[in-house]
Design a protein around this motif. Structure first.
Motif, PDB file in Angstrom:
ATOM      1  N   ALA A  95      27.938  -8.834   2.440  1.00 49.06           N
ATOM      2  CA  ALA A  95      29.095  -9.021   2.566  1.00 49.06           C
ATOM      3  C   ALA A  95      30.005  -7.286   2.670  1.00 49.06           C
ATOM      4  CB  ALA A  95      30.300  -9.694   1.856  1.00 49.06           C
ATOM      5  N   LEU A  96      29.756  -7.159   1.684  1.00 51.79           N
ATOM      6  CA  LEU A  96      30.416  -5.846   2.189  1.00 51.79           C
ATOM      7  C   LEU A  96      29.459  -4.695   3.599  1.00 51.79           C
ATOM      8  CD1 LEU A  96      32.197  -3.470   0.830  1.00 51.79           C
ATOM      9  CD2 LEU A  96      30.764  -2.786  -1.097  1.00 51.79           C
ATOM     10  N   GLU A  97      28.200  -4.607   3.120  1.00 52.74           N
ATOM     11  CA  GLU A  97      27.459  -3.892   4.268  1.00 52.74           C
ATOM     12  C   GLU A  97      28.113  -4.494   5.954  1.00 52.74           C
ATOM     13  OE1 GLU A  97      25.506  -1.591   4.807  1.00 52.74           O
ATOM     14  OE2 GLU A  97      24.962  -1.554   2.848  1.00 52.74           O
ATOM     15  N   ASP A  98      28.416  -6.269   5.976  1.00 49.92           N
ATOM     16  CA  ASP A  98      29.568  -6.671   7.229  1.00 49.92           C
ATOM     17  C   ASP A  98      30.044  -6.223   7.255  1.00 49.92           C
ATOM     18  OD1 ASP A  98      28.483  -8.372   9.081  1.00 49.92           O
ATOM     19  OD2 ASP A  98      30.277 -10.183   8.045  1.00 49.92           O
ATOM     20  N   LEU A  99      31.045  -5.950   6.039  1.00 47.28           N
ATOM     21  CA  LEU A  99      32.876  -5.622   7.081  1.00 47.28           C
ATOM     22  C   LEU A  99      32.419  -4.398   7.204  1.00 47.28           C
ATOM     23  CD1 LEU A  99      35.197  -5.473   6.527  1.00 47.28           C
ATOM     24  CD2 LEU A  99      35.561  -4.334   4.232  1.00 47.28           C
ATOM     25  N   ILE A 100      31.825  -3.341   6.334  1.00 44.49           N
ATOM     26  CA  ILE A 100      31.457  -1.843   7.083  1.00 44.49           C
ATOM     27  C   ILE A 100      30.516  -2.228   8.761  1.00 44.49           C
ATOM     28  CG2 ILE A 100      29.719  -0.034   7.241  1.00 44.49           C
ATOM     29  CD1 ILE A 100      29.731   0.151   3.820  1.00 44.49           C
ATOM     30  N   SER A 101      29.716  -2.846   9.136  1.00 47.25           N
ATOM     31  CA  SER A 101      29.584  -3.148   9.767  1.00 47.25           C
ATOM     32  C   SER A 101      30.660  -3.022  11.586  1.00 47.25           C
ATOM     33  CB  SER A 101      28.340  -4.040  10.333  1.00 47.25           C
ATOM     34  OG  SER A 101      27.215  -4.177  10.073  1.00 47.25           O
ATOM     35  N   LYS A 102      31.348  -3.936  11.177  1.00 50.88           N
ATOM     36  CA  LYS A 102      32.488  -4.601  11.563  1.00 50.88           C
ATOM     37  C   LYS A 102      33.467  -3.424  12.102  1.00 50.88           C
ATOM     38  CE  LYS A 102      32.136  -9.675  10.804  1.00 50.88           C
ATOM     39  NZ  LYS A 102      32.964 -10.507  10.607  1.00 50.88           N
ATOM     40  N   VAL A 103      33.603  -3.141  10.528  1.00 51.73           N
ATOM     41  CA  VAL A 103      34.791  -1.812  11.482  1.00 51.73           C
ATOM     42  C   VAL A 103      34.179  -0.271  11.896  1.00 51.73           C
ATOM     43  CG1 VAL A 103      35.211   0.356   9.858  1.00 51.73           C
ATOM     44  CG2 VAL A 103      35.442  -2.279   8.558  1.00 51.73           C
ATOM     45  N   ARG A 104      32.717  -0.353  11.597  1.00 54.35           N
ATOM     46  CA  ARG A 104      32.133   0.810  13.172  1.00 54.35           C
ATOM     47  C   ARG A 104      31.723   0.669  13.872  1.00 54.35           C
ATOM     48  NH1 ARG A 104      28.918   4.297   9.799  1.00 54.35           N
ATOM     49  NH2 ARG A 104      27.925   3.498   7.929  1.00 54.35           N
ATOM     50  N   ALA A 105      32.245  -1.049  14.864  1.00 53.87           N
ATOM     51  CA  ALA A 105      32.335  -1.986  15.807  1.00 53.87           C
ATOM     52  C   ALA A 105      33.797  -1.634  16.385  1.00 53.87           C
ATOM     53  CB  ALA A 105      31.450  -3.104  15.893  1.00 53.87           C
ATOM     54  N   LEU A 106      35.046  -1.291  15.416  1.00 55.81           N
ATOM     55  CA  LEU A 106      35.818  -1.891  16.148  1.00 55.81           C
ATOM     56  C   LEU A 106      36.621  -0.205  17.596  1.00 55.81           C
ATOM     57  CD1 LEU A 106      38.160  -1.900  12.824  1.00 55.81           C
ATOM     58  CD2 LEU A 106      38.233  -3.485  15.115  1.00 55.81           C
ATOM     59  N   ASP A 107      37.434  -1.058  17.381  1.00 50.97           N
ATOM     60  CA  ASP A 107      37.665  -0.083  19.641  1.00 50.97           C
ATOM     61  C   ASP A 107      38.843   0.870  18.749  1.00 50.97           C
ATOM     62  OD1 ASP A 107      38.653   1.280  21.746  1.00 50.97           O
ATOM     63  OD2 ASP A 107      38.356  -0.488  22.983  1.00 50.97           O
ATOM     64  N   MET A 108      38.755   2.130  18.087  1.00 52.51           N
ATOM     65  CA  MET A 108      40.571   2.270  16.993  1.00 52.51           C
ATOM     66  C   MET A 108      41.191   2.999  18.805  1.00 52.51           C
ATOM     67  SD  MET A 108      39.412   1.663  14.366  1.00 52.51           S
ATOM     68  CE  MET A 108      41.106   2.920  13.900  1.00 52.51           C
ATOM     69  N   GLU A 109      40.716   3.317  19.835  1.00 51.39           N
ATOM     70  CA  GLU A 109      41.553   3.117  20.607  1.00 51.39           C
ATOM     71  C   GLU A 109      42.866   1.392  21.116  1.00 51.39           C
ATOM     72  OE1 GLU A 109      44.436   4.891  22.723  1.00 51.39           O
ATOM     73  OE2 GLU A 109      42.610   5.854  21.831  1.00 51.39           O
ATOM     74  N   ASP A 110      42.191   0.791  21.169  1.00 47.44           N
ATOM     75  CA  ASP A 110      42.393  -0.648  21.008  1.00 47.44           C
ATOM     76  C   ASP A 110      43.208  -0.813  20.004  1.00 47.44           C
ATOM     77  OD1 ASP A 110      42.889  -3.130  22.436  1.00 47.44           O
ATOM     78  OD2 ASP A 110      41.699  -3.941  20.972  1.00 47.44           O
ATOM     79  N   VAL A 111      42.822  -0.758  19.170  1.00 49.33           N
ATOM     80  CA  VAL A 111      43.159  -0.711  17.077  1.00 49.33           C
ATOM     81  C   VAL A 111      44.732  -0.307  17.832  1.00 49.33           C
ATOM     82  CG1 VAL A 111      43.148  -0.644  15.153  1.00 49.33           C
ATOM     83  CG2 VAL A 111      41.592  -0.990  16.046  1.00 49.33           C
ATOM     84  N   ARG A 112      44.673   1.177  17.900  1.00 47.73           N
ATOM     85  CA  ARG A 112      46.064   2.191  17.665  1.00 47.73           C
ATOM     86  C   ARG A 112      46.791   1.718  19.010  1.00 47.73           C
ATOM     87  NH1 ARG A 112      41.887   6.017  16.099  1.00 47.73           N
ATOM     88  NH2 ARG A 112      41.128   6.426  18.433  1.00 47.73           N
ATOM     89  N   LYS A 113      46.733   1.050  19.812  1.00 48.87           N
ATOM     90  CA  LYS A 113      47.464   0.014  20.813  1.00 48.87           C
ATOM     91  C   LYS A 113      47.990  -0.955  20.356  1.00 48.87           C
ATOM     92  CE  LYS A 113      44.570   2.145  25.111  1.00 48.87           C
ATOM     93  NZ  LYS A 113      44.361   1.564  26.397  1.00 48.87           N
ATOM     94  N   GLN A 114      46.971  -1.507  19.957  1.00 47.68           N
ATOM     95  CA  GLN A 114      47.731  -2.889  19.432  1.00 47.68           C
ATOM     96  C   GLN A 114      48.850  -2.668  18.185  1.00 47.68           C
ATOM     97  OE1 GLN A 114      45.296  -5.886  17.729  1.00 47.68           O
ATOM     98  NE2 GLN A 114      43.172  -5.267  19.299  1.00 47.68           N
TER      99      GLN A 114
END
Length: 127
Positions: A95-114
């Protein structure tokens, strides 16, 4: 990369930097914390590009209080200074490895807009 001790003195500098920062809030008397520690340490050894910090809630009571830590272990994940994940309870290694994969895959530009949109929605109307 080994884990680093986080205190109120280095907290802001650590979580505010670019990249992924994982924080494990723990205490020496906590059984689930002791069970999670080797998983966290082993995962830290696999991901040299991620900062893995540990915060001893007994030694850093002021910091734990500021973040309203009520259960330990609590895992927090920041990326580029933005808190993306917070969960109490020990995670299995997969689950920790899965979480890391999901965080790596995030589009941070989109996150900043949100994040900016949420902040704007919470601001009181201007007179």
């Amino acid at each position: 990369m080994a884990t680093i001790e986080i205190s109120k003195d280095n907290f802001k500098d650590t979580v505010g930097k670019q990249g992924i920062v994982m924080l494990d809030w723990w205490a020496s008397w906590c059984g689930p914390c002791r069970a999670f520690a080797p998983i966290y340490e082993q995962t830290a050894g696999k991901h040299a590009d991620i900062t893995f910090g540990k915060i001893d809630t007994d030694a850093q009571q002021e910091l734990a209080g500021a973040f309203e830590i009520r259960s330990i272990p609590t895992l927090m994940v920041f990326r580029d200074g933005i808190l993306l994940f917070e969960q109490a309870g020990a995670l299995p290694a997969a689950a920790l490895e899965d979480l890391i994969s999901k965080v790596r895959a995030l589009d941070m530009e989109d996150v900043r807009k949100q994040v900016e949109a949420q902040r704007a929605a919470q601001e009181p109307p201007k007179a």
